[in-house]
Design a protein around this motif. Structure first.
Motif, PDB file in Angstrom:
ATOM      1  N   GLN A  81     -70.391  15.728  15.865  1.00  0.00           N
ATOM      2  CA  GLN A  81     -71.141  15.119  14.763  1.00  0.00           C
ATOM      3  C   GLN A  81     -70.240  14.914  13.541  1.00  0.00           C
ATOM      4  N   GLU A 130     -84.048  17.892  11.214  1.00  0.00           N
ATOM      5  CA  GLU A 130     -83.659  16.726  11.994  1.00  0.00           C
ATOM      6  C   GLU A 130     -84.902  15.877  12.175  1.00  0.00           C
ATOM      7  N   TRP A 131     -84.705  14.562  12.288  1.00  0.00           N
ATOM      8  CA  TRP A 131     -85.811  13.622  12.255  1.00  0.00           C
ATOM      9  C   TRP A 131     -85.683  12.615  13.388  1.00  0.00           C
ATOM     10  N   ILE A 143     -77.559  11.486  18.923  1.00  0.00           N
ATOM     11  CA  ILE A 143     -77.548  11.935  17.537  1.00  0.00           C
ATOM     12  C   ILE A 143     -77.085  10.804  16.613  1.00  0.00           C
ATOM     13  N   ARG A 201     -79.571  13.610  11.981  1.00  0.00           N
ATOM     14  CA  ARG A 201     -79.147  14.844  11.329  1.00  0.00           C
ATOM     15  C   ARG A 201     -78.295  14.450  10.129  1.00  0.00           C
ATOM     16  N   ARG A 207     -74.004  20.813   8.046  1.00  0.00           N
ATOM     17  CA  ARG A 207     -75.245  20.113   8.357  1.00  0.00           C
ATOM     18  C   ARG A 207     -76.352  20.649   7.462  1.00  0.00           C
ATOM     19  N   TRP A 220     -75.649  15.442   7.095  1.00  0.00           N
ATOM     20  CA  TRP A 220     -74.554  16.353   6.763  1.00  0.00           C
ATOM     21  C   TRP A 220     -74.118  16.131   5.325  1.00  0.00           C
ATOM     22  N   VAL A 276     -75.903  10.477  12.692  1.00  0.00           N
ATOM     23  CA  VAL A 276     -75.494  11.314  11.565  1.00  0.00           C
ATOM     24  C   VAL A 276     -75.582  10.509  10.276  1.00  0.00           C
ATOM     25  N   HIS A 329     -87.009   9.994   5.913  1.00  0.00           N
ATOM     26  CA  HIS A 329     -86.232  11.135   6.410  1.00  0.00           C
ATOM     27  C   HIS A 329     -85.125  11.529   5.431  1.00  0.00           C
TER      28      HIS A 329
END
Length: 132
Positions: A45, A70-71, A5, A80, A66, A82, A7, A116
């Motif tokens: 995250q 998601e990309w 992930i 992701r 969040r 936030w 962030v 994104h």
């Protein structure tokens, strides 16, 4: 293999959100994003975002929630984004960025966002409008 992930933080302060202009790598240099980075093993995250905002901008922030979506960035990496609030400090472009800019809800289209990050702008605009 599970995706790692990444962030990104839509850092909100006084009804504006922080945009960060990439300085590297070459293929994205000059484009704008929500700052952040990869979550380390064992980190939530939220913890990853708070650490990355401190490392990249020198500020203390709190991850809030969040944002939808998601990309995939590249194989094995998923972004992701936030919402976060600034708790302490004045953001500085310490690494990976050449410029920072605070944008109000009517200024979000003023910079050339990475794709994104652009996709969450309607949600960010809603948050900024609600904060006013």
């Amino acid at each position: 293999m599970e995706n790692r992930i990444v962030v990104g933080g839509a850092l909100i302060h006084q009804g504006r959100v922080l945009a960060a202009r990439r300085s590297a790598p070459a293929e994205v240099a000059g484009r704008w994003e929500f700052p952040g980075g990869k979550a380390e093993p064992g980190e939530t995250q939220q913890q990853a975002l708070e650490r990355e905002l401190f490392e990249e901008l020198g500020v203390r922030a709190r991850a809030l929630n969040r944002l939808p979506g998601e990309w995939p960035i590249r194989a094995g990496l998923v972004l992701r984004i936030w919402a976060a609030e600034l708790l302490e400090g004045e953001p500085q472009p310490l690494e990976d960025h050449s410029e920072l800019r605070w944008l109000g809800p009517d200024e979000l289209s003023a910079v050339d966002w990475l794709e994104h990050d652009r996709e969450v702008l309607p949600e960010v605009a809603r948050l900024l409008t609600a904060a006013c």
